[in-house]
Design a protein around this motif. Structure first.
Motif, PDB file in Angstrom:
ATOM      1  N   ILE A 122       0.838  -1.203   0.000  1.00 38.07           N
ATOM      2  CA  ILE A 122       0.000   0.000   0.000  1.00 38.07           C
ATOM      3  C   ILE A 122       0.870   1.249   0.000  1.00 38.07           C
ATOM      4  CG2 ILE A 122      -1.630   1.351   1.384  1.00 38.07           C
ATOM      5  CD1 ILE A 122      -2.851  -1.397   2.240  1.00 38.07           C
ATOM      6  N   LEU A 123       1.896   1.268   0.825  1.00 37.77           N
ATOM      7  CA  LEU A 123       2.800   2.422   0.871  1.00 37.77           C
ATOM      8  C   LEU A 123       3.506   2.626  -0.472  1.00 37.77           C
ATOM      9  CD1 LEU A 123       4.331   2.046   4.440  1.00 37.77           C
ATOM     10  CD2 LEU A 123       2.638   3.719   3.662  1.00 37.77           C
ATOM     11  N   ALA A 124       3.938   1.542  -1.094  1.00 36.22           N
ATOM     12  CA  ALA A 124       4.608   1.647  -2.394  1.00 36.22           C
ATOM     13  C   ALA A 124       3.645   2.157  -3.466  1.00 36.22           C
ATOM     14  CB  ALA A 124       5.186   0.299  -2.797  1.00 36.22           C
ATOM     15  N   ALA A 125       2.399   1.710  -3.420  1.00 34.75           N
ATOM     16  CA  ALA A 125       1.407   2.139  -4.406  1.00 34.75           C
ATOM     17  C   ALA A 125       1.139   3.638  -4.316  1.00 34.75           C
ATOM     18  CB  ALA A 125       0.109   1.364  -4.226  1.00 34.75           C
ATOM     19  N   ILE A 126       1.309   4.208  -3.146  1.00 33.86           N
ATOM     20  CA  ILE A 126       1.113   5.644  -2.959  1.00 33.86           C
ATOM     21  C   ILE A 126       2.398   6.406  -3.272  1.00 33.86           C
ATOM     22  CG2 ILE A 126       0.645   7.439  -1.235  1.00 33.86           C
ATOM     23  CD1 ILE A 126      -1.203   5.347   0.134  1.00 33.86           C
ATOM     24  N   ALA A 127       3.519   5.904  -2.835  1.00 33.35           N
ATOM     25  CA  ALA A 127       4.785   6.630  -2.926  1.00 33.35           C
ATOM     26  C   ALA A 127       5.357   6.682  -4.341  1.00 33.35           C
ATOM     27  CB  ALA A 127       5.806   6.017  -1.982  1.00 33.35           C
ATOM     28  N   ILE A 128       5.268   5.615  -5.100  1.00 33.69           N
ATOM     29  CA  ILE A 128       5.903   5.573  -6.421  1.00 33.69           C
ATOM     30  C   ILE A 128       5.300   6.609  -7.382  1.00 33.69           C
ATOM     31  CG2 ILE A 128       6.263   4.143  -8.481  1.00 33.69           C
ATOM     32  CD1 ILE A 128       6.792   1.798  -6.522  1.00 33.69           C
ATOM     33  N   PRO A 129       3.974   6.708  -7.516  1.00 43.33           N
ATOM     34  CA  PRO A 129       3.436   7.751  -8.403  1.00 43.33           C
ATOM     35  C   PRO A 129       3.779   9.167  -7.925  1.00 43.33           C
ATOM     36  CG  PRO A 129       1.764   6.105  -7.956  1.00 43.33           C
ATOM     37  CD  PRO A 129       2.922   5.808  -7.050  1.00 43.33           C
ATOM     38  N   GLN A 130       3.800   9.374  -6.622  1.00 40.08           N
ATOM     39  CA  GLN A 130       4.168  10.697  -6.103  1.00 40.08           C
ATOM     40  C   GLN A 130       5.609  11.036  -6.455  1.00 40.08           C
ATOM     41  OE1 GLN A 130       2.227  12.989  -4.696  1.00 40.08           O
ATOM     42  NE2 GLN A 130       0.484  11.650  -4.984  1.00 40.08           N
ATOM     43  N   ALA A 151       9.126  14.495 -12.639  1.00 46.59           N
ATOM     44  CA  ALA A 151       8.688  15.185 -13.851  1.00 46.59           C
ATOM     45  C   ALA A 151       8.611  16.696 -13.626  1.00 46.59           C
ATOM     46  CB  ALA A 151       7.343  14.644 -14.317  1.00 46.59           C
ATOM     47  N   ARG A 152       8.054  17.106 -12.502  1.00 45.30           N
ATOM     48  CA  ARG A 152       7.961  18.544 -12.199  1.00 45.30           C
ATOM     49  C   ARG A 152       9.343  19.179 -12.105  1.00 45.30           C
ATOM     50  NH1 ARG A 152       2.862  20.157 -10.492  1.00 45.30           N
ATOM     51  NH2 ARG A 152       1.522  18.424  -9.915  1.00 45.30           N
ATOM     52  N   SER A 153      10.254  18.495 -11.449  1.00 43.22           N
ATOM     53  CA  SER A 153      11.598  19.068 -11.292  1.00 43.22           C
ATOM     54  C   SER A 153      12.316  19.149 -12.640  1.00 43.22           C
ATOM     55  CB  SER A 153      12.415  18.268 -10.276  1.00 43.22           C
ATOM     56  OG  SER A 153      12.674  16.968 -10.746  1.00 43.22           O
ATOM     57  N   GLN A 154      12.086  18.185 -13.529  1.00 45.54           N
ATOM     58  CA  GLN A 154      12.700  18.225 -14.853  1.00 45.54           C
ATOM     59  C   GLN A 154      12.158  19.396 -15.674  1.00 45.54           C
ATOM     60  OE1 GLN A 154      11.931  14.236 -16.205  1.00 45.54           O
ATOM     61  NE2 GLN A 154      13.845  13.449 -15.360  1.00 45.54           N
ATOM     62  N   VAL A 155      10.860  19.631 -15.608  1.00 45.87           N
ATOM     63  CA  VAL A 155      10.256  20.755 -16.331  1.00 45.87           C
ATOM     64  C   VAL A 155      10.841  22.069 -15.822  1.00 45.87           C
ATOM     65  CG1 VAL A 155       8.120  22.053 -16.687  1.00 45.87           C
ATOM     66  CG2 VAL A 155       8.117  19.568 -16.929  1.00 45.87           C
ATOM     67  N   THR A 156      10.906  22.215 -14.511  1.00 47.30           N
ATOM     68  CA  THR A 156      11.424  23.445 -13.914  1.00 47.30           C
ATOM     69  C   THR A 156      12.884  23.669 -14.287  1.00 47.30           C
ATOM     70  OG1 THR A 156       9.890  23.204 -12.067  1.00 47.30           O
ATOM     71  CG2 THR A 156      11.780  24.661 -11.734  1.00 47.30           C
ATOM     72  N   ARG A 157      13.665  22.614 -14.249  1.00 48.68           N
ATOM     73  CA  ARG A 157      15.086  22.758 -14.555  1.00 48.68           C
ATOM     74  C   ARG A 157      15.313  23.136 -16.016  1.00 48.68           C
ATOM     75  NH1 ARG A 157      20.097  18.592 -13.575  1.00 48.68           N
ATOM     76  NH2 ARG A 157      21.628  19.891 -14.606  1.00 48.68           N
ATOM     77  N   VAL A 158      14.632  22.478 -16.939  1.00 55.02           N
ATOM     78  CA  VAL A 158      14.828  22.789 -18.354  1.00 55.02           C
ATOM     79  C   VAL A 158      14.361  24.212 -18.658  1.00 55.02           C
ATOM     80  CG1 VAL A 158      14.093  22.206 -20.705  1.00 55.02           C
ATOM     81  CG2 VAL A 158      14.854  20.413 -19.144  1.00 55.02           C
ATOM     82  N   LEU A 159      13.247  24.640 -18.073  1.00 54.46           N
ATOM     83  CA  LEU A 159      12.791  26.013 -18.285  1.00 54.46           C
ATOM     84  C   LEU A 159      13.840  26.993 -17.768  1.00 54.46           C
ATOM     85  CD1 LEU A 159      10.733  28.087 -19.184  1.00 54.46           C
ATOM     86  CD2 LEU A 159       9.618  27.838 -16.953  1.00 54.46           C
ATOM     87  N   GLY A 160      14.410  26.708 -16.610  1.00 54.01           N
ATOM     88  CA  GLY A 160      15.458  27.576 -16.075  1.00 54.01           C
ATOM     89  C   GLY A 160      16.682  27.622 -16.967  1.00 54.01           C
ATOM     90  N   GLU A 161      17.037  26.476 -17.519  1.00 57.05           N
ATOM     91  CA  GLU A 161      18.223  26.412 -18.372  1.00 57.05           C
ATOM     92  C   GLU A 161      18.030  27.164 -19.691  1.00 57.05           C
ATOM     93  OE1 GLU A 161      18.965  22.228 -18.533  1.00 57.05           O
ATOM     94  OE2 GLU A 161      20.073  22.234 -16.654  1.00 57.05           O
ATOM     95  N   ILE A 162      16.855  27.021 -20.313  1.00 54.48           N
ATOM     96  CA  ILE A 162      16.670  27.757 -21.570  1.00 54.48           C
ATOM     97  C   ILE A 162      16.419  29.238 -21.291  1.00 54.48           C
ATOM     98  CG2 ILE A 162      15.940  25.744 -22.892  1.00 54.48           C
ATOM     99  CD1 ILE A 162      13.064  26.849 -22.812  1.00 54.48           C
ATOM    100  N   SER A 163      15.869  29.561 -20.133  1.00 51.83           N
ATOM    101  CA  SER A 163      15.671  30.967 -19.776  1.00 51.83           C
ATOM    102  C   SER A 163      17.000  31.685 -19.618  1.00 51.83           C
ATOM    103  CB  SER A 163      14.852  31.086 -18.493  1.00 51.83           C
ATOM    104  OG  SER A 163      13.541  30.628 -18.707  1.00 51.83           O
ATOM    105  N   ALA A 164      18.021  30.957 -19.223  1.00 49.78           N
ATOM    106  CA  ALA A 164      19.353  31.553 -19.119  1.00 49.78           C
ATOM    107  C   ALA A 164      19.844  32.010 -20.489  1.00 49.78           C
ATOM    108  CB  ALA A 164      20.321  30.558 -18.506  1.00 49.78           C
ATOM    109  N   GLY A 165      19.329  31.411 -21.541  1.00 55.06           N
ATOM    110  CA  GLY A 165      19.707  31.805 -22.893  1.00 55.06           C
ATOM    111  C   GLY A 165      19.176  33.175 -23.292  1.00 55.06           C
ATOM    112  N   LYS A 166      18.163  33.680 -22.564  1.00 56.16           N
ATOM    113  CA  LYS A 166      17.610  34.998 -22.889  1.00 56.16           C
ATOM    114  C   LYS A 166      18.686  36.082 -22.777  1.00 56.16           C
ATOM    115  CE  LYS A 166      14.069  34.972 -20.001  1.00 56.16           C
ATOM    116  NZ  LYS A 166      12.780  35.278 -19.346  1.00 56.16           N
ATOM    117  N   THR A 167      19.530  35.989 -21.761  1.00 58.04           N
ATOM    118  CA  THR A 167      20.584  36.984 -21.573  1.00 58.04           C
ATOM    119  C   THR A 167      21.545  36.979 -22.753  1.00 58.04           C
ATOM    120  OG1 THR A 167      20.423  36.684 -19.192  1.00 58.04           O
ATOM    121  CG2 THR A 167      22.400  37.774 -20.011  1.00 58.04           C
TER     122      THR A 167
END
Length: 152
Positions: free
Chosen positions: A27-35, A41-57
């Motif tokens: 039960i714990l694994a069924a809850i923890a793995i999707p979280q 996924a959220r951290s990857q989106v945030t990181r890539v946006l930050g990295e390409i945003s650095a290109g604006k300068t």
């Protein structure tokens, strides 16, 4: 002589006790793995946006010198220095006073939920930057600074 009684105390766990522990772990694994996958996924989106945003300068610096970047290498963004094997693309048109875009397509190393999706930051001829992505709204991965749309 006295009768000697040997006390055989139970040692170990019963089958029921073991089954309960396994059920709780499941039960714990069924809850923890999707979280965890959601967090990755959220951290990857945030990181890539930050990295390409650095290109604006770098883009603004190039434009201030009258040069229009036409490749990601010119502004220091390559797939080797972006995370998750993201593939950057850059296009700025000299005919539109510096309008253009920087877009990153998530590569195969990204979370399966977001692989092949794109995040784009674009500059209009007035120098305003906007962000658009094709991540589904239902997933909740769209950064607050981005809109849902169709990147280049």
């Amino acid at each position: 002589m006295k009768n000697m009684q040997i006390n055989h105390a139970q040692k170990g766990f019963t089958l029921i006790e073991l089954m309960i522990v396994v059920a709780i772990i499941g039960i714990l694994a069924a809850i923890a793995i999707p979280q965890y996958q959601d967090y990755v996924a959220r951290s990857q989106v945030t990181r890539v946006l930050g990295e390409i945003s650095a290109g604006k300068t770098a883009v603004e610096e190039s434009l201030s010198r009258g040069q229009f970047p036409t490749s990601s290498d010119e502004i220091g963004l390559t797939s080797s220095n972006l995370m998750n094997g993201s593939v950057p693309a850059v296009s700025f048109d000299s005919g539109e006073a510096g309008a253009g875009y920087i877009v990153a397509t998530f590569g195969q190393d990204a979370s399966a939920i977001i692989s092949t999706k794109k995040i784009e930051i674009s500059r209009d001829d007035q120098g305003n930057w906007t962000c658009v992505t094709d991540l589904e709204e239902a997933t909740g991965y769209i950064p607050a600074s981005c809109e849902n749309g169709s990147p280049n």
